[in-house]
Enzyme design. Structure first.
Site, PDB file in Angstrom:
ATOM      1  N   HIS A  35     -27.552 -85.050  24.170  1.00 28.73           N
ATOM      2  CA  HIS A  35     -26.264 -85.721  24.245  1.00 28.73           C
ATOM      3  C   HIS A  35     -25.125 -84.748  23.990  1.00 28.73           C
ATOM      4  CE1 HIS A  35     -27.925 -86.708  20.120  1.00 28.73           C
ATOM      5  NE2 HIS A  35     -26.818 -86.068  19.781  1.00 28.73           N
ATOM      6  N   HIS A  75     -14.375 -80.398  31.753  1.00 31.92           N
ATOM      7  CA  HIS A  75     -14.603 -81.771  32.177  1.00 31.92           C
ATOM      8  C   HIS A  75     -16.063 -82.160  31.997  1.00 31.92           C
ATOM      9  CE1 HIS A  75     -15.724 -79.543  35.955  1.00 31.92           C
ATOM     10  NE2 HIS A  75     -16.729 -80.394  35.911  1.00 31.92           N
TER      11      HIS A  75
END
Length: 362
Positions: free
Chosen positions: A103, A172
Site C-alpha cells: 500500500h 501522481h
C-alpha cells in the site's frame, strides 16, 4: 505512556522545512469488514503526527516548520539476528525474495470527504476504516481488490489538521480505466477537479487525463482496459535517475521495465516494478533536467512492501546506499516485524514481513 505509544511517537515523521520554491516550467505535470485490532495501524508508520503538532491554531505552521529529526528505533539487533549478508549474495537473495507493493500511505485533511471522492469518482472500495482517538488520528484503506492480493491506498487523518503541503517531489498516482473520457465526465458531474483533459500522453499514444482529489493529490487516468491492478502507479521525482534505478534494482529487487528520455520536454522517466506492468503496480521515477532536489512536503508518507525477511532486507538496503530509519524487528507489544528506510533521494519505504502481514489481515 505505554511502550507501544512511546514507540509510535518515536516513529512518527519529522517534517523538514521546505527548501526555497522551485520553478517548474519544465517539470512534468503528470500530473472487508471493520477490523478492531490496532496492529495494522502500525504499518502506516509515518502518517500519524505527534500531539504537539496537532494542537493550536498554528498547526499547519508547526507541520511545515519542524526540524528533520527522525531517528531509528532500536527495536532489534541485526547482529543477534544472525542474518548478515554480503554484496556477493545480497543481489541473489533480494532477487528471490517474495516482494510486492502492499500500500501507499499519505495524509488527508477530511477523511469522509476523501473516501466519498475515491468511492464515487474513482470507483474504489472502502476496505476498512479505523479511529484511534487516544493517538489522535483515523485511517482508512481503499482499493480495487482485497489487500492480500492488491495494491491499495492508506489514508490518514490527524485530528485538527485539515491541510498539508504536498510539495514538489510527489508526482501522481496512476489508475487504469477502460474509457478516460467517460471517467472524466463522471468526475466532473460529481464536482471533481480535472487538471488535464483527455488526450494522448506527451511523446506517446496512450490516452490520459489528470484529476485532483480534495487534498490536491493528482491522479493520472490511463486508458488501458481491464487490469488486475487498476491502481497502477506511484510517481516520484528524483535528482539522479541512474542512481535511483541502481538503488531500486539492487536494494529493492525491482526490475527496470523501461526508461525513456524526452529532451523536448526536458525530462526522463523510468518504470520499476516486481513484475510485468499489466499485472503489477509500478514505481515511476522522473528526473527533470537540472533539478536535483525537491520539497517533499508533509502529505505523502511512504510505500509499504512485503518481504520474507526484514533483517536481510535492511542489510541489503544499507549495502546499496539506503538509510535505515527503523531497525528491523518485531514492534513492541506485537509480533509484526518491519523495517523502514530512506532511498538516496530521501523517499521513505517500509518493509513488512509477509507472514505477519497475512496474519494481521485475518
Amino acid at each position: 505512556m505505554s511502550s507501544l505509544s512511546a514507540t509510535l511517537n518515536l516513529l512518527r515523521p519529522s517534517l523538514a522545512p521546505p527548501p526555497p520554491s522551485l520553478r517548474f516550467c519544465d517539470v512534468r505535470n503528470s500530473a472487508s469488514s471493520y477490523c478492531t485490532s490496532r496492529r495494522l495501524a502500525l504499518f502506516h508508520l509515518g502518517s500519524a503526527l505527534p500531539q504537539s503538532q496537532l494542537l493550536g491554531a498554528k498547526a499547519s505552521e508547526l507541520l511545515r516548520g519542524e526540524r528533520n529529526t527522525l531517528e531509528a528505533a532500536p527495536v532489534a539487533n541485526l547482529a543477534q539476528a544472525g542474518t548478515a549478508i554480503t554484496k556477493e549474495n545480497a543481489l541473489e537473495w533480494v532477487k528471490n525474495d517474495k516482494r510486492r507493493m502492499l500500500h501507499v500511505v499519505y495524509r488527508v485533511g477530511d477523511l469522509d470527504k476523501t473516501i466519498k471522492f475515491y468511492t464515487e469518482c474513482l470507483g474504489m472500495k472502502l476496505l476498512r476504516r479505523r479511529d484511534i482517538p487516544e493517538e489522535q488520528y483515523s485511517n482508512a484503506f481503499l482499493g480495487y481488490g482485497p489487500e492480500d492480493s492488491n495494491f491499495v491506498v492508506e489514508l490518514t487523518y490527524n485530528y485538527g489538521v485539515d491541510k498539508y503541503n504536498i510539495g514538489t517531489g510527489f508526482g501522481h498516482f496512476g489508475i487504469d480505466v477502460e474509457d478516460v473520457s467517460k471517467s472524466v465526465e463522471l468526475i466532473k458531474a460529481k464536482g471533481g477537479k480535472v487538471t488535464r483533459e483527455p488526450g494522448p500522453a506527451k511523446g506517446g499514444s496512450t490516452i490520459i487525463a489528470s484529476v485532483e482529489d480534495p487534498d490536491g493529490y493528482t491522479f493520472e487516468l490511463l486508458e488501458r482496459g481491464p487490469s488486475p491492478e487498476p491502481l497502477c502507479q506511484v510517481m516520484l521525482r528524483v535528482g539522479d535517475l541512474d542512481r535511483a534505478i541502481n538503488f531500486y534494482k539492487k536494494a529493492f529487487g525491482m526490475e527496470l521495465l523501461r526508461k525513456r528520455d524526452y529532451p523536448e520536454y526536458k525530462y526522463t522517466y523510468a518504470l520499476m516494478s516486481y513484475g510485468p506492468e499489466d499485472k503489477n503496480p509500478v514505481l515511476e521515477l522522473t528526473y527533470n533536467y537540472g533539478i536535483t532536489d525537491y520539497d517533499k512536503g508533509n502529505g505523502y508518507a511512504q510505500i509499504a512492501i512485503g518481504t520474507d525477511d526484514v533483517y536481510k532486507s535492511a542489510e541489503a538496503i544499507k549495502l546499496y546506499g539506503g538509510k535505515i530509519v527503523l531497525e528491523p524487528g518485531p514492534l513492541p507489544g506485537i509480533n509484526t516485524k518491519i523495517t523502514a528506510c530512506l532511498d538516496p533521494d530521501g523517499w521513505k519505504s517500509v518493509f513488512v514481513d509477509n507472514v505477519d502481514f497475512m496474519k494481521e489481515l485475518e
